[in-house]
Write an enzyme that holds these catalytic residues in place. Structure first.
Site, PDB file in Angstrom:
ATOM      1  N   ARG A  61       0.835  -1.203   0.000  1.00 40.52           N
ATOM      2  CA  ARG A  61       0.000   0.000   0.000  1.00 40.52           C
ATOM      3  C   ARG A  61       0.865   1.245   0.000  1.00 40.52           C
ATOM      4  O   ARG A  61       1.857   1.333   0.729  1.00 40.52           O
ATOM      5  CB  ARG A  61      -0.903   0.009   1.223  1.00 40.52           C
ATOM      6  CG  ARG A  61      -1.953   1.127   1.184  1.00 40.52           C
ATOM      7  CD  ARG A  61      -2.627   1.274   2.528  1.00 40.52           C
ATOM      8  NE  ARG A  61      -3.895   1.992   2.433  1.00 40.52           N
ATOM      9  CZ  ARG A  61      -4.437   2.690   3.423  1.00 40.52           C
ATOM     10  NH1 ARG A  61      -3.820   2.769   4.587  1.00 40.52           N
ATOM     11  NH2 ARG A  61      -5.584   3.305   3.273  1.00 40.52           N
ATOM     12  N   HIS A 118     -10.486   3.359  -1.129  1.00 42.28           N
ATOM     13  CA  HIS A 118     -11.525   4.320  -0.752  1.00 42.28           C
ATOM     14  C   HIS A 118     -12.205   4.976  -1.959  1.00 42.28           C
ATOM     15  O   HIS A 118     -12.416   6.184  -2.000  1.00 42.28           O
ATOM     16  CB  HIS A 118     -10.937   5.390   0.164  1.00 42.28           C
ATOM     17  CG  HIS A 118     -10.255   4.848   1.384  1.00 42.28           C
ATOM     18  ND1 HIS A 118     -10.614   3.654   1.979  1.00 42.28           N
ATOM     19  CD2 HIS A 118      -9.214   5.326   2.121  1.00 42.28           C
ATOM     20  CE1 HIS A 118      -9.839   3.435   3.032  1.00 42.28           C
ATOM     21  NE2 HIS A 118      -8.977   4.418   3.128  1.00 42.28           N
ATOM     22  N   ASP A 186     -12.853  -0.641   6.502  1.00 37.23           N
ATOM     23  CA  ASP A 186     -11.970   0.398   7.034  1.00 37.23           C
ATOM     24  C   ASP A 186     -11.971   0.444   8.562  1.00 37.23           C
ATOM     25  O   ASP A 186     -11.552   1.433   9.156  1.00 37.23           O
ATOM     26  CB  ASP A 186     -12.289   1.784   6.455  1.00 37.23           C
ATOM     27  CG  ASP A 186     -11.084   2.717   6.501  1.00 37.23           C
ATOM     28  OD1 ASP A 186      -9.963   2.244   6.255  1.00 37.23           O
ATOM     29  OD2 ASP A 186     -11.245   3.922   6.798  1.00 37.23           O
TER      30      ASP A 186
END
Length: 232
Positions: A61, A118, A186
């Site tokens: 990430r 997201h 999340d």
């Protein structure tokens, strides 16, 4: 509480590149139930990457949304993407919509699968009209780009319980590539220091985005099994 039986654990920004906590969490769940996404820099060795793969890591990430707190940089994305592509991993990108527009040339060069975190952080009220959406769509159409439908509370102007302005975004992505969308909780919502979102309410929104049961099966089961390498 929401009935999930598998988890994907992402090394949070606060841990920098200390992925031991993520690997330990995967080990506690067991590889039948968990996978992970790590944060690394170019100094990592091939042997360390292979050890991470054995421990359940399936992607890396880049949290570049806020450059003042980022432990990685845009200059690291392309070389690391080439290295992890050989392991069958993906690159997960947490970028703002404006950053996606600014970095279009870089994004088009990435050789590994991409996962936009997201929902691509499309700012409201522009939403689907923001240039970033068209860029993500072009990448989706090339066949190796995924989108994580998560953290809808960060960019909404409507807010709970409906987050209605984000529903159009989620539905547009699902229409574009239902086979390459995954849902994300999340949890534990590290950006929200007060008034944490209701996890059950967030989960129930998947029924608004994907009214068809077979589409929800893809979003919640089949797609993540493919992306993260869970047994079918």
């Amino acid at each position: 509480r929401i009935g999930t039986s598998r988890a994907v654990i992402v090394t949070p920004s606060a841990y920098g590149t200390a992925n031991a906590v993520t690997l330990d969490a995967i080990a506690q769940f067991g590889l039948d139930h968990a996978r992970g996404v790590a944060v690394v820099t170019p100094g990592i060795s091939d042997a360390e990457l292979r050890q991470m793969a054995d421990g359940g890591i399936r992607g890396i990430r880049f949290t570049l949304f806020d450059p003042t707190t980022a432990v990685t940089g845009f200059d690291m994305v392309e070389p690391l993407a080439k290295r992890v592509n050989e392991l069958g991993w993906h690159v997960q990108l947490h970028l703002s919509g404006d950053q996606i527009a600014e970095q279009e040339a870089l994004l088009m060069r990435i050789v590994s699968p991409i996962v936009f975190d997201h929902m691509g952080r499309l700012p409201q009220p522009q939403g689907l009209r923001h240039p970033a959406f068209a860029i993500v769509r072009r990448l989706i159409d090339r066949g190796k780009t995924w989108v994580k439908l998560s953290s809808i509370y960060q960019d909404t102007q409507v807010g709970p319980p409906t987050y209605a302005d984000q529903t159009d975004v989620a539905r547009a992505y699902l229409a574009a590539a239902p086979e390459r969308m995954v849902w994300g909780s999340d949890w534990p919502h590290p950006t929200e220091r007060e008034n944490k979102p209701d996890d059950a309410l967030l989960f129930d929104l998947t029924a608004e985005w994907a009214p068809d049961a077979s589409l929800r099966q893809r979003l919640l089961v089949d797609n993540p099994a493919e992306l993260y390498g869970f047994p079918r």
